[in-house]
Scaffold this active site. Structure first.
Site, PDB file in Angstrom:
ATOM      1  N   THR A 237       0.842  -1.195   0.000  1.00  0.00           N
ATOM      2  CA  THR A 237       0.000   0.000   0.000  1.00  0.00           C
ATOM      3  C   THR A 237       0.879   1.249   0.000  1.00  0.00           C
ATOM      4  O   THR A 237       1.829   1.350   0.768  1.00  0.00           O
ATOM      5  CB  THR A 237      -0.936  -0.012   1.234  1.00  0.00           C
ATOM      6  OG1 THR A 237      -1.699  -1.218   1.188  1.00  0.00           O
ATOM      7  CG2 THR A 237      -1.868   1.198   1.242  1.00  0.00           C
ATOM      8  N   CYS A 325      24.590   7.174   6.056  1.00  0.00           N
ATOM      9  CA  CYS A 325      24.345   5.820   6.541  1.00  0.00           C
ATOM     10  C   CYS A 325      25.474   5.309   7.409  1.00  0.00           C
ATOM     11  O   CYS A 325      25.284   4.394   8.185  1.00  0.00           O
ATOM     12  CB  CYS A 325      24.102   4.884   5.362  1.00  0.00           C
ATOM     13  SG  CYS A 325      22.824   5.511   4.273  1.00  0.00           S
TER      14      CYS A 325
HETATM   15  N1  PLP Z   1      21.958   7.392  -2.858  1.00  0.00           N
HETATM   16  C1  PLP Z   1      22.620   8.474  -2.410  1.00  0.00           C
HETATM   17  C2  PLP Z   1      23.632   9.112  -3.278  1.00  0.00           C
HETATM   18  C3  PLP Z   1      22.344   8.996  -1.139  1.00  0.00           C
HETATM   19  O1  PLP Z   1      23.011  10.062  -0.712  1.00  0.00           O
HETATM   20  C4  PLP Z   1      21.357   8.366  -0.355  1.00  0.00           C
HETATM   21  C5  PLP Z   1      21.067   8.843   1.024  1.00  0.00           C
HETATM   22  O2  PLP Z   1      21.957   9.245   1.752  1.00  0.00           O
HETATM   23  C6  PLP Z   1      20.675   7.253  -0.877  1.00  0.00           C
HETATM   24  C7  PLP Z   1      21.010   6.793  -2.128  1.00  0.00           C
HETATM   25  C8  PLP Z   1      19.613   6.538  -0.112  1.00  0.00           C
HETATM   26  O3  PLP Z   1      18.417   7.265  -0.105  1.00  0.00           O
HETATM   27  P1  PLP Z   1      17.360   7.026   1.089  1.00  0.00           P
HETATM   28  O4  PLP Z   1      17.916   7.706   2.298  1.00  0.00           O
HETATM   29  O5  PLP Z   1      16.081   7.638   0.594  1.00  0.00           O
HETATM   30  O6  PLP Z   1      17.257   5.561   1.267  1.00  0.00           O
END
Ligand code: PLP
Length: 380
Positions: A237, A325
């Site tokens: 959803t 991350c």
């Molecule tokens: N790709 C890049 C270049 C990013 O900087 C990020 C997030 O930091 C992502 C992918 C992942 O995106 P999301 O945070 O929406 O999962």
């Protein structure tokens, strides 16, 4: 002491207008967009409006946009979905050594299930040579995935040239445009991309919403199984209010694009000029002429990233070592290692600053002054 937020590449604050629109919709729109009754149709209407806005912003058709739960999911979908659908043609994929964890770890997964992955190298500029992609192409190559703007350095890759090579070779081309969407104008036809990933929270939209552009005619397998949502391409959803927020964020982005570009350039210039005035010794990582205005990655000789970030936090400056991350656990950056080698000091002493709409020139000067005091303290 006022905190100064210089970590917009990690995430951006929600635009007040986006917040308002989401709030208003959350109160009224609660139907399941798959339901045939009026409540469901109303929810679907709002999703389709947002889809239109996103599609227009990258010169795509509405039917070419699939909403996902994040940029990460969109990347997983693109890479795994193409790998699976093309497995009978070949099992070779090309990417670069400059990539986000979402791509890095999906590629590692593909390797673990028998795909062969080639990593195109970049030099100290952080830019790739499109010809290097060409060198890796074999009869088995089914997909090339190269990010448009690096999240750690802000360096822009030659996507259009790589797109032309892939089109000539009849190989699917995906680009992670999460950091590019907003700072750069994107036209999927000109870039010759088959798949392109974007994420709402990097453009003052809500967290937890992303989208994948899939060019009409692309053969891709779904990676989620369940209902028939998103024209049977992404089960589950839809996050209706999040998608409404994404649409509104893109509307705001389009309205203010030029002004915002100018603002980021001013922030960067003011910050770097102020650092020089404070006699701070630093180097910019990557090719400064090929970077977006909103991000700058700076090496401060004689310092260490981890202690710098802790001291900066105490002094009210929020920045990052690189990818959001891995922020929190400061590991050596794989992006800077790929550019300068694992022995380079830059891998251990660099900070990413990324600017946003809410920053002011005064904040830039104040941040530079606080940085100078921290560096003086740490290095003496
Ligand atoms: N790709 C890049 C270049 C990013 O900087 C990020 C997030 O930091 C992502 C992918 C992942 O995106 P999301 O945070 O929406 O999962």
């Amino acid at each position: 002491m006022r905190s100064i937020y210089l970590d917009h590449a990690a995430t951006t604050p929600l635009d007040p207008q986006v917040n308002k629109v989401m709030y208003e919709h959350a109160e009224k729109i609660y139907g399941n967009p798959s339901s045939v009754h009026g409540f469901g149709r109303e929810a679907r209407k709002h999703i389709d409006e947002a889809r239109k806005i996103l599609a227009r912003s990258i010169q795509a058709r509405d039917t070419e946009i699939v909403f996902t739960s994040s940029g990460t999911e969109a990347i997983n979908y693109a890479l795994q979905g193409i790998a699976q659908s093309q497995a009978n043609k070949g099992k070779h994929v090309i990417t670069s050594n400059q990539k986000h964890q979402a791509t890095l770890h999906t590629m590692e997964y593909l390797e673990s299930i028998g795909y062969d992955v080639s990593y195109v190298q970049t030099d100290e500029t952080g830019r790739m040579n499109p010809k290097d992609v060409e060198k890796y192409i074999t009869d088995e190559t089914i997909l090339v995935s190269i990010m448009m703007v690096n999240n750690e350095t802000g360096v822009i890759q030659p996507i259009q040239e790589i797109g032309s090579i892939c089109a000539d070779e009849n190989i699917y081309f995906h680009t992670d445009a999460v950091q590019a969407f907003g700072p750069l104008d994107i036209d999927v036809d000109t870039l010759k991309v088959d798949l392109l990933t974007i994420s709402a929270h990097k453009v003052n939209g809500p967290k937890g919403v992303g989208a994948l552009f899939i060019k009409e005619g692309t053969t891709i397998d779904s990676i989620l199984f369940g209902g028939d949502q998103e024209r049977k391409r992404r089960a589950g959803t839809e996050n209706v209010i999040g998608i409404v927020g994404f649409g509104q964020a893109v509307k705001q982005l389009e309205k203010n694009r030029e002004e915002a570009q100018h603002h980021y350039a001013t922030c960067k210039e003011t910050f770097l000029t102020a650092l020089r005035k404070e006699n701070v010794s630093f180097h910019i990582n990557g090719d400064a002429a090929e970077q977006i205005d909103g991000t700058v990655n700076v090496s401060f000789p004689g310092t260490q990233t981890e202690s710098m970030l802790m001291n900066m936090d105490l002094e009210g400056i929020a920045a990052s070592s690189g990818s959001a991350c891995t922020a929190g656990t400061v590991e050596d950056s794989h992006v800077l290692t790929a550019m300068y080698g694992s022995e380079s000091d830059r891998v251990k002493n660099s900070i990413r600053f990324s600017f946003g709409r809410g920053n002011t020139p005064e904040e830039m000067k104040e941040a530079a002054s606080r940085m100078a005091a921290i560096i003086e303290r740490i290095t003496n």
